[in-house]
Design an enzyme around this catalytic site. Structure first.
Site, mmCIF file in Angstrom:
data_model
loop_
_atom_site.group_PDB
_atom_site.id
_atom_site.type_symbol
_atom_site.label_atom_id
_atom_site.label_comp_id
_atom_site.label_asym_id
_atom_site.label_seq_id
_atom_site.Cartn_x
_atom_site.Cartn_y
_atom_site.Cartn_z
ATOM 1 N N LYS A 55 -34.393 -5.788 54.899
ATOM 2 C CA LYS A 55 -35.395 -6.643 53.526
ATOM 3 C C LYS A 55 -35.698 -7.572 53.187
ATOM 4 O O LYS A 55 -36.054 -7.633 52.452
ATOM 5 C CB LYS A 55 -33.560 -6.095 52.751
ATOM 6 C CG LYS A 55 -33.691 -6.221 50.607
ATOM 7 C CD LYS A 55 -31.978 -6.317 50.459
ATOM 8 C CE LYS A 55 -31.252 -4.901 50.341
ATOM 9 N NZ LYS A 55 -29.810 -4.747 49.902
ATOM 10 N N THR A 89 -19.748 -8.861 40.138
ATOM 11 C CA THR A 89 -18.712 -8.726 38.690
ATOM 12 C C THR A 89 -17.580 -8.477 40.219
ATOM 13 O O THR A 89 -17.134 -8.086 41.012
ATOM 14 C CB THR A 89 -19.334 -7.386 39.046
ATOM 15 O OG1 THR A 89 -20.097 -7.295 37.710
ATOM 16 C CG2 THR A 89 -17.363 -6.859 37.704
ATOM 17 N N GLU A 98 -29.880 -2.497 34.824
ATOM 18 C CA GLU A 98 -31.425 -1.852 35.716
ATOM 19 C C GLU A 98 -32.345 -0.989 35.065
ATOM 20 O O GLU A 98 -32.040 -1.135 34.037
ATOM 21 C CB GLU A 98 -30.925 -0.866 36.787
ATOM 22 C CG GLU A 98 -30.866 -1.578 37.948
ATOM 23 C CD GLU A 98 -29.870 -0.794 38.520
ATOM 24 O OE1 GLU A 98 -30.308 0.358 39.099
ATOM 25 O OE2 GLU A 98 -28.532 -0.516 39.220
ATOM 26 N N CYS A 139 -22.483 0.101 37.857
ATOM 27 C CA CYS A 139 -21.588 -0.673 37.767
ATOM 28 C C CYS A 139 -20.485 0.239 36.674
ATOM 29 O O CYS A 139 -19.378 -0.027 37.055
ATOM 30 C CB CYS A 139 -22.536 -1.045 36.333
ATOM 31 S SG CYS A 139 -23.059 -2.767 38.043
ATOM 32 N N ARG A 148 -26.696 5.460 42.903
ATOM 33 C CA ARG A 148 -25.578 5.282 42.856
ATOM 34 C C ARG A 148 -25.028 5.928 42.511
ATOM 35 O O ARG A 148 -24.808 5.721 40.490
ATOM 36 C CB ARG A 148 -25.417 3.817 43.425
ATOM 37 C CG ARG A 148 -25.610 2.832 44.365
ATOM 38 C CD ARG A 148 -25.478 1.295 44.813
ATOM 39 N NE ARG A 148 -26.272 1.117 43.590
ATOM 40 C CZ ARG A 148 -25.835 -0.263 42.984
ATOM 41 N NH1 ARG A 148 -25.253 -0.761 43.807
ATOM 42 N NH2 ARG A 148 -27.020 -0.530 42.376
HETATM 43 C C1 UDX Z 1 -25.063 -1.764 32.756
HETATM 44 C C2 UDX Z 1 -24.189 -2.894 31.750
HETATM 45 O O1 UDX Z 1 -25.230 -2.432 31.008
HETATM 46 C C3 UDX Z 1 -25.148 -4.180 31.894
HETATM 47 O O2 UDX Z 1 -24.877 -4.435 31.031
HETATM 48 C C4 UDX Z 1 -24.400 -4.612 33.217
HETATM 49 O O3 UDX Z 1 -25.177 -5.054 33.592
HETATM 50 C C5 UDX Z 1 -24.645 -3.509 34.442
HETATM 51 O O4 UDX Z 1 -24.268 -1.987 33.858
HETATM 52 P P1 UDX Z 1 -27.189 -0.382 34.012
HETATM 53 O O5 UDX Z 1 -25.823 0.182 34.952
HETATM 54 O O6 UDX Z 1 -28.300 -0.854 34.367
HETATM 55 O O7 UDX Z 1 -26.109 -1.697 33.148
HETATM 56 O O8 UDX Z 1 -27.363 1.206 33.236
HETATM 57 P P2 UDX Z 1 -26.897 1.058 31.685
HETATM 58 O O9 UDX Z 1 -28.300 0.967 31.163
HETATM 59 O O10 UDX Z 1 -25.893 0.956 30.858
HETATM 60 O O11 UDX Z 1 -26.234 2.641 32.109
HETATM 61 C C6 UDX Z 1 -25.466 3.057 32.481
HETATM 62 C C7 UDX Z 1 -25.274 4.531 32.641
HETATM 63 O O12 UDX Z 1 -24.688 4.794 31.151
HETATM 64 C C8 UDX Z 1 -26.216 5.487 32.677
HETATM 65 O O13 UDX Z 1 -26.190 6.324 33.844
HETATM 66 C C9 UDX Z 1 -26.916 5.888 31.280
HETATM 67 O O14 UDX Z 1 -27.514 7.158 31.383
HETATM 68 C C10 UDX Z 1 -25.990 6.523 30.400
HETATM 69 N N1 UDX Z 1 -25.827 6.258 29.205
HETATM 70 C C11 UDX Z 1 -25.901 4.892 28.668
HETATM 71 C C12 UDX Z 1 -25.143 7.765 28.720
HETATM 72 O O15 UDX Z 1 -24.696 8.604 29.055
HETATM 73 N N2 UDX Z 1 -25.586 7.851 27.113
HETATM 74 C C13 UDX Z 1 -25.826 6.235 26.310
HETATM 75 O O16 UDX Z 1 -25.991 6.071 25.254
HETATM 76 C C14 UDX Z 1 -26.643 5.045 27.160
#
Ligand code: UDX
Length: 434
Positions: A35, A121, A151, A263, A331
């Site tokens: 990395k 976290t 992400e 997350c 993941r």
């Molecule tokens: C999340 C938080 O948004 C972020 O603030 C934190 O720091 C890390 O975790 P991330 O894991 O990048 O970020 O993804 P996010 O955009 O939150 O989506 C999470 C999951 O929820 C995805 O699998 C997405 O497809 C799903 N999702 C999101 C839904 O199924 N429906 C929705 O309406 C929104």
């Protein structure tokens, strides 16, 4: 300001590059030699829009370098800890091995007045414990500054976040820590980004409660999808209608195969585990949030089975493997999990993701991976859209109908135009939609 960033994964690599973009002198440190070599050569080790550009500029400016040696943190004034806190095997609790190792490893290289800043976290109580360790063995102090980046938007979220939260010690040391963080984030603060200074426990809880709320919102709408399925209602219209209420809002109300990623799933489990340790029942509802979320995967597998009659020997085209679009992260990806379950049921699965074929291939070598969407679709008995990439949303159903052997589609993210797909002859099934 001279900064070190310990851990160069999704969080740390972006943080290191963005801090250099802001004009700081940064060293990113990671134990993974490959990395570090990739990052030093200006290559992002994962897909993240905008990161290669920021990384390239930062390396060219001479303000950013990467190393595998923690000793290179010496001389920096602010040390960000951005290592992972995965789910512990066999339990729901967060595994703090990497955080503990990073802070302990830093101790010999800290100078008086340095600030160690936790971004990972962690379960509430961790910062207080680590602050004692840092203060007992150096003249340095500790702050907790949770990261909220999404992400796919990581660069933007790091350079221009919604808000800053600084968890600091009480009294003068805490004030000094807040001033140091203000100097790090001067650019965003000048643009009036809100900044909240709290105690350690509040800062730790802000992060996990934000993720618990988002997960709950998604599971709420997925629970409504279950009710809609039983009653013939349409959950997407329901979400639009309740979303117009400003108190509710339309964001994070997309029903489908549910949330995944590095997350939300692990954070809600770790949060419950921590509440259990504290003897609290307050977060028992998160078990339902998790269960509703996982049931969506069963539902999509069942829908595919219903459409083809028998999954054994059926040819299934899976479009999407990443846990969400604009990412190659698989993941805890619901899409990859569904693809693997279909395969385990005897289906012949051909999967395609614009960015995540390689990451999925490393954990699920049993699947067939197509190099483009057309090859994935060819001769399929059923098509499943499981990640809402623009490329899939923009597919022309008439063209798809010409490639597949049976015009059947499961819209796992309720992202396709059901009217257009039905008009092209498809047996269309959404989640929570008639
Ligand atoms: C999340 C938080 O948004 C972020 O603030 C934190 O720091 C890390 O975790 P991330 O894991 O990048 O970020 O993804 P996010 O955009 O939150 O989506 C999470 C999951 O929820 C995805 O699998 C997405 O497809 C799903 N999702 C999101 C839904 O199924 N429906 C929705 O309406 C929104």
């Amino acid at each position: 300001m001279r900064i070190s960033v310990i851990g160069c994964g999704y969080l740390g690599a972006v943080h290191a590059a963005c801090m250099a973009e802001l004009g700081h002198e940064v060293v990113g440190i990671d134990v993974d030699e490959r990395k570090v070599a990739e990052l030093s050569a200006g290559r992002a080790p994962f897909f993240e829009p905008g990161l290669p550009e920021v990384l390239g500029r930062a390396l060219d400016s001479g303000r950013l370098r990467f190393s595998t040696d923690l000793a290179d943190a010496a001389g920096a004034e602010v040390h960000f800890v951005a290592v992972g806190t995965p789910q512990t095997k066999g339990s729901h609790a967060a595994d703090l091995t990497y955080v503990d190792a990073a802070v302990e490893g830093l101790l010999p290289y800290l100078s008086d007045g340095d600030l160690v800043v936790g971004k990972s976290t962690v379960p509430v109580g961790t910062a207080s414990r680590l602050s004692e360790l840092v203060r007992a063995s150096s003249g340095a102090d500790l702050a907790w500054n949770p990261e909220f980046l999404r992400e796919g938007f990581a660069v933007k979220d790091t350079l221009t976040p919604d808000r800053f939260v600084y968890g600091v010690a009480r009294g003068e040391t805490g004030e000094r820590a807040a001033a140091q963080l203000d100097a790090v984030y001067a650019t965003a603060l000048a643009a009036e980004t809100p900044r909240l200074v709290t105690d350690y426990a509040t800062a730790e809880l802000v992060k996990v409660s934000a993720n618990a709320f988002l997960a709950t919102k998604i599971s709420f709408i997925n629970a409504m999808a279950e009710v809609a399925e039983a009653t013939g209602a349409d959950v997407t219209q329901l979400a639009d209608a309740i979303g117009y209420d400003a108190r509710i809002g339309r964001k994070f109300l997309n029903a489908g195969i549910g949330f995944g990623g590095g997350c939300l799933p692990k954070d809600i489990r770790a949060f419950q585990a921590r509440a259990d340790e504290l003897g609290l029942d307050s977060l028992a509802f998160l078990a339902d949030v998790d269960a509703i979320n996982l049931r969506r995967r069963d539902r999509v597998v069942a829908l595919a089975g219903e459409l083809v009659g028998d999954l054994a020997g059926a040819r299934v085209a899976v479009l999407g493997l990443a846990f969400k679009p604009n990412s190659d992260d698989v993941r805890d990806s619901p899409a990859l999990d569904v693809a693997r379950r279909l395969r385990a049921s005897g289906a012949i699965v051909t999967a395609f993701d614009p960015e995540a074929n390689a990451t999925a291939g490393r954990v699920a070598p049993e699947l067939e991976y197509a190099t483009d969407v057309e090859s994935a679709l060819r001769d399929a008995d059923v098509v499943l859209v499981l990640t809402e990439w623009t490329e899939f949303r923009e597919l022309d159903p008439a063209v798809v109908a010409g490639l597949v052997s049976h015009a059947r589609v499961v819209d796992g993210r309720n992202t396709l135009d059901s009217v257009a797909w039905r008009a092209a002859g498809f047996d269309y099934r959404g989640l929570g939609r008639p």
